[in-house]
Design a protein around this motif. Structure first.
Motif, PDB file in Angstrom:
ATOM      1  N   LEU A  17      25.463 -19.170 -28.939  1.00  0.00           N
ATOM      2  CA  LEU A  17      26.338 -19.838 -27.931  1.00  0.00           C
ATOM      3  C   LEU A  17      27.600 -20.011 -28.622  1.00  0.00           C
ATOM      4  O   LEU A  17      27.353 -21.179 -29.510  1.00  0.00           O
ATOM      5  CB  LEU A  17      25.712 -20.954 -27.329  1.00  0.00           C
ATOM      6  N   THR A  25      32.482 -22.795 -20.154  1.00  0.00           N
ATOM      7  CA  THR A  25      31.554 -23.290 -19.154  1.00  0.00           C
ATOM      8  C   THR A  25      31.610 -24.818 -19.055  1.00  0.00           C
ATOM      9  O   THR A  25      31.509 -25.197 -17.745  1.00  0.00           O
ATOM     10  CB  THR A  25      29.954 -23.081 -19.865  1.00  0.00           C
ATOM     11  N   ALA A 155      28.529 -15.287 -19.064  1.00  0.00           N
ATOM     12  CA  ALA A 155      27.158 -15.612 -19.822  1.00  0.00           C
ATOM     13  C   ALA A 155      26.782 -14.317 -20.162  1.00  0.00           C
ATOM     14  O   ALA A 155      26.691 -13.451 -19.231  1.00  0.00           O
ATOM     15  CB  ALA A 155      26.290 -16.571 -18.906  1.00  0.00           C
ATOM     16  N   TRP A 159      21.328 -15.906 -21.605  1.00  0.00           N
ATOM     17  CA  TRP A 159      21.728 -17.196 -21.435  1.00  0.00           C
ATOM     18  C   TRP A 159      22.129 -17.636 -20.088  1.00  0.00           C
ATOM     19  O   TRP A 159      22.278 -18.616 -19.830  1.00  0.00           O
ATOM     20  CB  TRP A 159      22.712 -17.496 -22.436  1.00  0.00           C
ATOM     21  N   LYS A 160      22.085 -16.419 -19.134  1.00  0.00           N
ATOM     22  CA  LYS A 160      22.542 -16.690 -17.773  1.00  0.00           C
ATOM     23  C   LYS A 160      21.730 -17.960 -17.293  1.00  0.00           C
ATOM     24  O   LYS A 160      22.292 -18.644 -16.242  1.00  0.00           O
ATOM     25  CB  LYS A 160      22.659 -15.499 -16.905  1.00  0.00           C
ATOM     26  N   LEU A 163      22.755 -21.267 -18.943  1.00  0.00           N
ATOM     27  CA  LEU A 163      24.364 -21.690 -18.551  1.00  0.00           C
ATOM     28  C   LEU A 163      24.399 -21.934 -17.285  1.00  0.00           C
ATOM     29  O   LEU A 163      25.468 -22.795 -16.651  1.00  0.00           O
ATOM     30  CB  LEU A 163      25.174 -20.721 -19.018  1.00  0.00           C
TER      31      LEU A 163
END
Length: 473
Positions: A17, A25, A155, A159-160, A163
């Motif tokens: 990240l 984000t 993303a 990691w969808k 996030l």
């Protein structure tokens, strides 16, 4: 069983990240923070904001009177017109976001939010407060579409979930911010400063979007600008331009193989009438309407009144504690959502919410103060684990690329309509049924649970919507 000497490859490592990804984000989530803030901003200061309905003061037009003369019906109109504005914003914003981009549209939304908050801050009458509240509703309804849409597009697949759940976490942070500031500011002299905070949040959001690049996916799908998209993605991933181009080629090829529609021709009406989108539309309707029919906004809108039925002396503190728990558990959910999957969390969440609603009903009707507080906490924990964060983030995972913006608008419109229904009918049902109204929410959540099992596919780890639906039977 494997052959001698065969090497077992380790599972692919999650990408890091990066600072730029987290910053992008966070900027997007400022829109959701404003949504949460404005939802709850009139709850605590109501008794100071509203003057007694004295005919001699009813025509006050001063730029900033100490209070604004309104009847209960008028204050209810000011509260609920936020939902009407949100509905309007959510309905139109999908087309604008597709045409002009996520970043440019969000800049205009931030300006609109600033104007609405400023009008509310200086309001001297019911009409001006109503106008400001409607403008704020339009901006928040727009932002709540853009935020999950933008996050889903930037993303990495691994990691969808984490996030994407930041959208709901940010809504909860906005609610918590309102209630925290209400402790020192909810009084006759300072209540306007609660409304002024909306101006500050909108200004910060506009400044943030000024420094954030456009969504790489939007640039490719709508502008066919692969070079700029690659540059933006490389910045987000902190990678080389070549690596970014490879990622874009991967999802572009996958999307082209599974999409037959022109992204620029799909309208909101086209989305809701095209049989191609029947299954995702049904799933989105179920989740976004079911989220509200679980009764969550009976607590967000009227939590103080609900708790006051049993423990009036601690109502405000209990309501604040509920918001704190909501934030903490939503954050915890974001850490596990990509490991446990969406569907298991939705099922557990719905089951637990149904049980907690039943206990809330028992505690109110039997005047059990300790049980009421504990069941409220359990209810919020259950909501924050699944039914809260997952519906908005899963829209993009269930929708094909050309329909994502309209699907997000459609789901948010469904959510606004359900919010309005619950917000408007709960006081009436509560007056007629008392604590038994939570039996209704318990039954509705059971129906939601059944629908989740039958109509919602698992999207964990899927590359696109086509893959998610192909694996669902």
């Amino acid at each position: 069983m494997s052959d001698y000497g065969t090497r077992v490859e380790a599972p692919p490592k999650r990408p890091n990240l990066t600072r730029n990804l987290l910053l992008a984000t966070a900027v997007a989530c400022l829109g959701s923070i404003q949504y949460g803030y404005h939802i709850a901003e009139l709850n605590a200061p109501e008794q100071f904001l509203v003057c007694p309905n004295d005919p001699q003061t009813n025509g006050i037009t001063s730029a900033a009177p100490q209070c604004i003369s309104m009847t209960e019906q008028q204050f209810g109109a000011v509260t609920s017109i936020f939902s009407l504005g949100g509905l309007v914003g959510s309905f139109f914003i999908g087309s604008y976001a597709s045409k002009y981009g996520r970043r440019s549209t969000s800049l205009y939304i931030s300006v609109l939010s600033f104007i609405g908050s400023l009008v509310m801050f200086i309001a001297g009458s019911f009409n001006s407060l109503l106008v400001g509240r409607f403008i704020v509703g339009v901006s928040c309804g727009s932002a709540i579409v853009i935020t999950p849409l933008f996050i889903n597009e930037i993303a990495p697949p691994q990691w969808k979930g984490a996030l994407g759940s930041m959208n709901q976490l940010s809504i909860n942070l906005g609610i918590l911010l309102t209630q925290s500031l209400a402790l020192p500011l909810a009084n006759l002299e300072d209540w306007r400063y609660l409304l002024a905070v909306g101006c500050i949040l909108a200004l910060l959001n506009a400044l943030g979007w000024w420094w954030i690049g456009e969504s790489p996916q939007w640039l490719v799908l709508h502008k066919h600008d692969t070079l700029q998209a690659s540059m933006n993605l490389a910045r987000l991933r902190n990678s080389s331009l070549q690596v970014a181009k490879q990622e874009i080629e991967q999802w572009s090829e996958s999307n082209n193989n599974n999409s037959d529609s022109d992204t620029q021709e799909l309208t909101f009406l086209g989305y809701i009438t095209n049989s191609l989108y029947t299954r995702p539309r049904l799933a989105i309707t179920l989740l976004l309407v079911g989220q509200q029919f679980s009764g969550i906004n009976s607590i967000i809108f009227y939590g103080v009144k609900v708790v006051s039925q049993v423990v009036p002396q601690y109502a405000i503190l209990v309501n604040l504690a509920v918001s704190i728990i909501n934030v903490i558990v939503t954050f915890i959910a974001s850490l596990v959502i990509d490991r446990s999957g969406r569907k298991p969390l939705l099922i557990v969440s719905a089951l637990a919410m149904s049980l907690m609603s039943l206990l809330i009903s028992i505690s109110i009707t039997s005047n059990y103060s300790v049980l009421l507080v504990l069941s409220l906490f359990g209810y919020i924990i259950a909501f924050a684990l699944g039914i809260g964060p997952i519906p908005f983030l899963i829209i993009g995972e269930l929708s094909s690329p050309e329909s994502t913006a309209q699907a997000q608008s459609y789901g948010t419109v469904c959510n606004w309509l359900a919010t309005f229904v619950v917000g408007y009918t709960f006081p009436i049902l509560n007056q007629l049924m008392g604590g038994y109204v939570y039996l209704t929410f318990s039954v509705m959540t059971v129906l939601l649970l059944i629908g989740i099992r039958r109509y919602i596919p698992e999207t964990k780890g899927t590359l696109n919507a086509s893959e998610a639906w192909q694996n669902f039977h």
